[in-house]
Write a protein that holds these residues in place. Sequence first.
Motif, mmCIF file in Angstrom:
data_model
loop_
_atom_site.group_PDB
_atom_site.id
_atom_site.type_symbol
_atom_site.label_atom_id
_atom_site.label_comp_id
_atom_site.label_asym_id
_atom_site.label_seq_id
_atom_site.Cartn_x
_atom_site.Cartn_y
_atom_site.Cartn_z
ATOM 1 N N ILE A 103 -19.374 26.640 25.215
ATOM 2 C CA ILE A 103 -20.756 27.118 25.299
ATOM 3 C C ILE A 103 -20.805 28.631 25.108
ATOM 4 O O ILE A 103 -21.759 29.166 24.522
ATOM 5 C CB ILE A 103 -21.414 26.706 26.643
ATOM 6 C CG1 ILE A 103 -22.891 27.113 26.682
ATOM 7 C CG2 ILE A 103 -20.668 27.297 27.828
ATOM 8 C CD1 ILE A 103 -23.765 26.417 25.678
ATOM 9 N N PRO A 125 -23.348 20.482 28.645
ATOM 10 C CA PRO A 125 -23.643 21.804 29.209
ATOM 11 C C PRO A 125 -24.512 21.704 30.458
ATOM 12 O O PRO A 125 -25.321 20.773 30.590
ATOM 13 C CB PRO A 125 -24.385 22.519 28.075
ATOM 14 C CG PRO A 125 -24.082 21.746 26.841
ATOM 15 C CD PRO A 125 -23.877 20.334 27.282
ATOM 16 N N GLU A 129 -27.298 26.579 31.108
ATOM 17 C CA GLU A 129 -26.592 27.005 29.902
ATOM 18 C C GLU A 129 -27.300 26.477 28.657
ATOM 19 O O GLU A 129 -27.474 27.212 27.673
ATOM 20 C CB GLU A 129 -25.159 26.496 29.931
ATOM 21 C CG GLU A 129 -24.283 27.109 31.014
ATOM 22 C CD GLU A 129 -22.908 26.487 31.070
ATOM 23 O OE1 GLU A 129 -21.952 27.192 31.404
ATOM 24 O OE2 GLU A 129 -22.795 25.268 30.772
ATOM 25 N N PHE A 133 -29.057 28.673 25.598
ATOM 26 C CA PHE A 133 -28.651 28.497 24.211
ATOM 27 C C PHE A 133 -29.847 28.166 23.320
ATOM 28 O O PHE A 133 -30.029 28.770 22.256
ATOM 29 C CB PHE A 133 -27.593 27.403 24.129
ATOM 30 C CG PHE A 133 -27.151 27.080 22.735
ATOM 31 C CD1 PHE A 133 -26.440 28.002 21.986
ATOM 32 C CD2 PHE A 133 -27.444 25.845 22.169
ATOM 33 C CE1 PHE A 133 -26.030 27.704 20.689
ATOM 34 C CE2 PHE A 133 -27.045 25.547 20.879
ATOM 35 C CZ PHE A 133 -26.333 26.466 20.136
#
Length: 249
Positions: A103, A125, A129, A133
């Motif tokens: 990640i 994830p 997170e 993203f």
Amino acid sequence: GKAPGAIVAEARAQLVAYPTVSFIEGEAALASGVSDDFAVELTDGAVVRGRRLILATGVADILPDVPGLADRWGDSVFMCPYCDGYELDGAPVGVLATGPHSIHQAMLLTEWGQTTFFLNGTFTPEPGEAAQFTARGGVIETTPVKAIEGERADVHLADGRVISVAGLFTAGRMVMASPLAEQLGCAFEDGPLGAWIKTDTMRATSIPGVHAAGDAVRLTGSVALSVADGAMAGTATHRSLVFDAAMVA
């Protein structure tokens, strides 16, 4: 922008100008001995002896078992965003996950192009997170990857879809490219991608008289850092030959 082989050839041509440098064409298979009396045996049976030993043996990358991935390693499949991200010129990129550490790789690559994060069944994830993203324009793809094809990196998914990227990044497992450090008894450090030779700031290993440099002493590879490591290891080795001998005398 030069090919690795061209860089090595140029460095070698510069070194042969020095009369104290010699090259031996062969593979070092076995290292033994102690400080002031090391022996390196080659696969052809020849033995080279020395008072000190510097290991610059490098590492090998064990990549995910995806057809077509290894064939493109170094051309359109990479590991380091800082080494190869900018050169992709803002084109779409992908990240093939190999674990939770991926990640971070995906987050960094959003700086260099629209990024698709292929989880490939390796992990999920954390919600925070994933939100970070996607907030940076990234796309998470949960469908398993079947193969990598095409001139660059056409990612073929298990459901028949194909997502084309200019470059695909992944983090394989790192292993020593040579058994010499282990044979000598050098200590290692472990990380999420593998183990590397433990050294101090002067690139001395845990074995007296043995220094190490390059990718084998770091979590991640870098030509610039390897050159610096080599300079430090060489300097420290020479100093030990001068001052250790003086102390014994």
